[in-house]
Design an enzyme around this catalytic site. Structure first.
Site, PDB file in Angstrom:
ATOM      1  N   ASP A  76       0.849  -1.198   0.000  1.00  0.00           N
ATOM      2  CA  ASP A  76       0.000   0.000   0.000  1.00  0.00           C
ATOM      3  C   ASP A  76       0.884   1.248   0.000  1.00  0.00           C
ATOM      4  OD1 ASP A  76       0.722  -0.713   2.695  1.00  0.00           O
ATOM      5  OD2 ASP A  76      -0.719   0.762   3.431  1.00  0.00           O
ATOM      6  N   GLU A 141       0.026  -0.866   5.968  1.00  0.00           N
ATOM      7  CA  GLU A 141       1.080  -0.210   6.745  1.00  0.00           C
ATOM      8  C   GLU A 141       0.909   1.300   6.750  1.00  0.00           C
ATOM      9  OE1 GLU A 141       4.962   1.443   7.932  1.00  0.00           O
ATOM     10  OE2 GLU A 141       3.835   1.800   6.078  1.00  0.00           O
TER      11      GLU A 141
END
Length: 394
Positions: A76, A141
């Site tokens: 991500d 994250e």
């Protein structure tokens, strides 16, 4: 499918996946298509928690014998910001002047691309047969970090997976590839202090109670004295006020309330409980003698702790640290500094399962417009990872 031994091709393909946190964006599917031909078994569990987005993750393993070496990372990325400000489109993976541009090029799709290339080269050479290699890749994250690595590790452990050491591919280097390995992180704790007042007209202050002076006194009490001087392993703790919120657009109105948010990065002088106690003590001391309208004694305020505490940790596994440092020295002819500086990472979850170190690309352009990485760094990091894997199993 492109040649997965080429980190540039791997990264271009990953950057082209718009995996804005917490969206998978095709990045995990692409990663699965790279790993399966290398002999990895791949699973992509989705975790959900009320009040947070569902997150898809990836767990891949090569080999079933021990020891088991983990590589951890995230696909991500943060939003690109104003795309017209970029020299090249943020999700195009454009190569120009010896650099690859794109959101996530440094943080941290570039590291993933290099680790996959290292695995592909070792597999092609028949050198990936000792022990097991596992990839723990999250899509959370850059977000709340609730349905990502921590849940994925719980899930894997419940299924009988065990890990002997871990490498996190976060951008650990400050200026030059090979200048720093992260062997620990300071802890992190966030809070918010709120003072309630009485709204009124600025021309009639005796009919109101302005909460702002009280809050400023409380904040002064928090930051007047350093928390500590640091230790041999960690820099000094620091408390930073990150926001003061009044919500008052009028210049002739005394506000009803005011609050301030703060974050502390603390060294191993403290743990989560003791640093919280110290903050509570400082606020109580600062509040003494501050009176609001119609009140006597200490100022009334509210302290709320926000989110979860990230604990401080230090990796003391000499074999893991020395193997990685040796790989950097042999490959790049540079001796890396062993550091605990910087923010938090998912290593804070991994350290509960096995020793963990962090080594990735240079972080100077992460989260910025025109995030980019030199092509030479991608090749160099791939070779460092190859050396590390071979020597760790040896």
């Amino acid at each position: 499918m492109h040649d997965t031994t080429d980190p540039v091709a791997n990264l271009q393909a990953l950057v082209a996946c718009p995996s804005l946190t917490p969206a998978e964006g095709g990045a995990l599917a692409l990663l699965e298509s790279m790993l399966v031909p290398l002999g990895f078994s791949v699973e992509r569990p989705v975790f959900a928690t009320e009040g947070t987005p569902d997150v898809e993750n990836l767990y891949a393993r090569h080999g079933r014998n021990g020891p088991n070496l983990m590589y951890a990372g995230h696909t991500d990325v943060v939003p690109p910001g104003r795309e017209t400000a970029w020299t090249h489109p943020p999700f195009a993976g454009t190569v120009a002047n010896g650099e690859l541009f794109g959101r996530g090029a440094v943080d941290m799709k570039g590291s993933i691309a290099c680790f996959v290339s290292a695995l592909a080269r070792l597999e092609a050479e028949g050198r990936l047969e000792r022990g097991s290699v596992s990839l723990v890749i999250t899509g959370d994250e850059e977000g709340p970090s609730i349905n990502g690595t921590s849940r994925l590790l719980e899930w894997a452990t419940d299924r009988g997976e065990r890990f002997d050491a871990a490498l996190v591919g976060e951008p650990s280097n400050r200026e030059t590839l090979g200048d720093m390995i992260k062997i620990g992180r300071r802890g992190s704790i966030s809070g918010r202090v709120t003072v309630e007042g009485v709204q009124g007209h600025v021309a009639y202050p005796h009919l109101a109670d302005n909460p702002i002076p009280g809050l400023l006194a409380l904040l002064s009490g928090l930051i007047a004295t350093p928390l500590d001087e640091g230790t041999d392993s960690f820099p000094a703790s620091n408390l930073e006020v990150t926001t003061i919120d009044v919500g008052n657009p009028s210049t002739n109105v005394i506000p009803a309330s005011v609050s301030a948010g703060f974050n502390i990065r603390f060294c191993d002088v403290w743990d989560g409980e003791t640093i919280a106690t110290e903050i509570e003590r400082r606020l109580a001391a600062a509040a003494e003698g501050i009176t609001g309208r119609g009140e006597r004694g200490a100022l009334s305020y509210r302290l709320d702790w926000v989110g979860r505490i990230s604990p401080v940790f230090l990796t003391r596994d000499d074999r893991l640290v020395e193997t990685l440092a040796g790989a950097v020295e042999r490959t790049l002819e540079r001796t890396p500094e062993l550091s605990t500086t910087g923010g938090t990472s998912d290593a804070r979850f991994i350290k509960d399962y096995c020793p963990v170190v962090e080594f990735g690309l240079v972080g100077q352009t992460m989260h910025k417009v025109d995030e980019r990485v030199p092509l030479s760094d991608l090749e160099a990091l791939t070779r460092v990872y190859m050396d590390f894997i071979v020597h760790w199993f040896a």
